[in-house]
Design an enzyme around this catalytic site. Structure first.
Site, PDB file in Angstrom:
ATOM      1  CB  CYS A  21      53.567  46.206   1.592  1.00  8.63           C
ATOM      2  SG  CYS A  21      51.677  45.985   1.474  1.00  8.63           S
ATOM      3  CG  ASP A  22      59.115  48.809   1.177  1.00 14.05           C
ATOM      4  OD1 ASP A  22      59.423  48.429   0.089  1.00 14.05           O
ATOM      5  OD2 ASP A  22      58.680  49.462   1.872  1.00 14.05           O
ATOM      6  CG  LEU A  23      59.493  43.617   4.224  1.00 13.28           C
ATOM      7  CD1 LEU A  23      59.863  42.771   6.011  1.00 13.28           C
ATOM      8  CD2 LEU A  23      61.157  42.984   3.880  1.00 13.28           C
TER       9      LEU A  23
END
Length: 418
Positions: A172-174
């Protein structure tokens, strides 16, 4: 290695990053790879908390040297009036600002979009956060695992009846970072037409939910809720990992041609006449029985022999590689994917290449993550600060000029990231 292009795609674009850990830094790394000048604004003394994340080589963070390549570090204390003024002067001559502090943190610093737009109306200002800038969850801290959990990804990851499992990378960060980079380039293109900047709001939560293509197709059509299925596909079969004598091989035989090829390789020609296996969707409905029949055969093959036979038959397949195998993979090396970035202390730092390959303007391959504050002097000079003013800021502790290593404790007064 591709020849370095004199004018990468985003040459002439200046980006300010006020970020920490992953989302904003990974987004600006993409922009830097495409030729943008990225000024990474960090707190004097400690910098981005990733600088304190191991493993360490010669006292420097190995992850930081890779995540922050092709950038310049500008060390300023944003909580001081002089530091805020310096950032505003930098923003006035920049094209993009990317931040991933918790919603409201930039407003407390008086560096929110409305404040910055007043002096930089052409600026594209992008915020990455856990849950978005508004809504009932906005004020909550939001890390990758929380976005994977609330966004449904953990409900379909792992094996049936297994423990809750997150995806192995901070997905999700990426992907939030990739959406930020895409949105920024789109907003810059729109600015070419109108002359106006705009605000971009991307969240880890919505980035994660955007992956639910198959799950949405099922739920909105039938009400069926996706569940963990191990390595199996949501709706077609065979498309998963199967056991071999020494491990597993992934295969995908979902078209008539590849299904026939799989049956031929495994000596399971009788399956082609079985009505339960007439097409990929029907095979999925009887996947338990199908995989049992397939694995009765594949358990007698080595993984290497099975991959070789399936490749020759044109059946999509691949072994399951660990990262030692990935990072030494012959295919990736022959395509020049890995490259070494220079670092003043560490020497050559092996980098993961950009997946974006351009025929005329290849991605930038410049330097590893910068020393803390090494770009402060040049950045402030470029917006009108005299050398005496810069040294005064440094003497006050408002700026750092790259002549001292970061605090190994990694302590920081910066607001928590998304």
């Amino acid at each position: 290695m591709l020849d370095r292009a004199p004018t990468p795609p985003l040459t002439g674009i200046t980006v300010l990053e006020i970020g920490a850990f992953m989302a904003a830094p990974f987004a600006t790394m993409q922009l830097a790879d495409l030729g943008a000048t990225v000024l990474k604004i960090e707190l004097p003394g400690s910098g981005d908390p990733v600088r304190a994340t191991g493993p360490f080589v010669e006292g420097h963070s190995s992850p930081f040297a890779r995540l922050n390549r092709n950038k310049r570090s500008v060390a300023l204390d944003l909580k001081s009036d002089a530091g805020r003024e310096a950032v505003l002067r930098l923003a006035a001559s920049a094209d993009v600002l990317v931040e991933n502090l918790r919603p409201g943190a930039m407003r407390k610093l008086r560096l929110d979009y409305d404040s910055v737009r007043a002096i930089a109306p052409r600026l594209v200002y992008a915020s990455a956060s856990g849950w978005g800038q508004d809504g009932p969850l906005a004020a909550l801290p939001g890390l990758d695992i929380m976005a994977q959990a609330r966004g449904g990804l953990m409900s379909i990851t792992g094996t049936p009846d297994g423990e809750p499992t997150k995806i192995g990378v901070p997905i999700c960060d990426l992907v939030c970072a990739l959406y930020v980079a895409l949105a920024v380039t789109a907003a810059l293109r729109e600015r070419d037409r109108t002359g106006q900047g705009q605000y971009v709001d991307v969240s880890l939560y919505e980035a994660g939910v955007s992956f639910a293509v198959w799950e949405a197709g099922k739920y909105f059509a039938t009400g069926e809720v996706g569940r963990p299925m191990g390595s199996a596909h949501q709706s077609t079969a065979p498309y998963q990992a199967v056991r071999t004598v020494d491990g597993h091989v992934t295969l995908g035989a979902v078209t008539p041609k590849t299904w026939e090829g799989l049956c031929e390789v495994l000596g399971l020609g009788a399956l082609r006449a079985d009505p339960r296996y007439a097409d990929a969707f029907t095979r999925h409905a009887h996947r338990g029985a199908l995989i049992a029949e397939i694995e009765d055969v594949t358990r007698g093959w080595t993984s290497a022999d099975l991959v070789r036979a399936l490749d020759e038959a044109g059946v999509p397949c691949a072994p399951i590689a660990d990262y030692a195998e990935v990072f030494t993979d012959d295919h990736l090396h022959r395509r020049g994917y890995f490259w070494d970035a220079p670092h003043p202390v560490l020497g050559p730092v092996r980098q993961l290449g950009s997946p974006m390959r351009f025929s005329r303007t290849p991605a930038v391959r410049d330097a590893a993550g910068p020393l803390l504050g090494e770009g402060t002097t040049d950045a402030l000079r470029a917006v009108g600060y005299s050398d005496s003013e810069i040294h005064q800021l440094a003497a006050q502790g408002t700026a750092a000029l790259g002549d001292a290593p970061p605090d190994p404790s990694g302590t920081s007064e910066r607001e928590d990231p998304a």
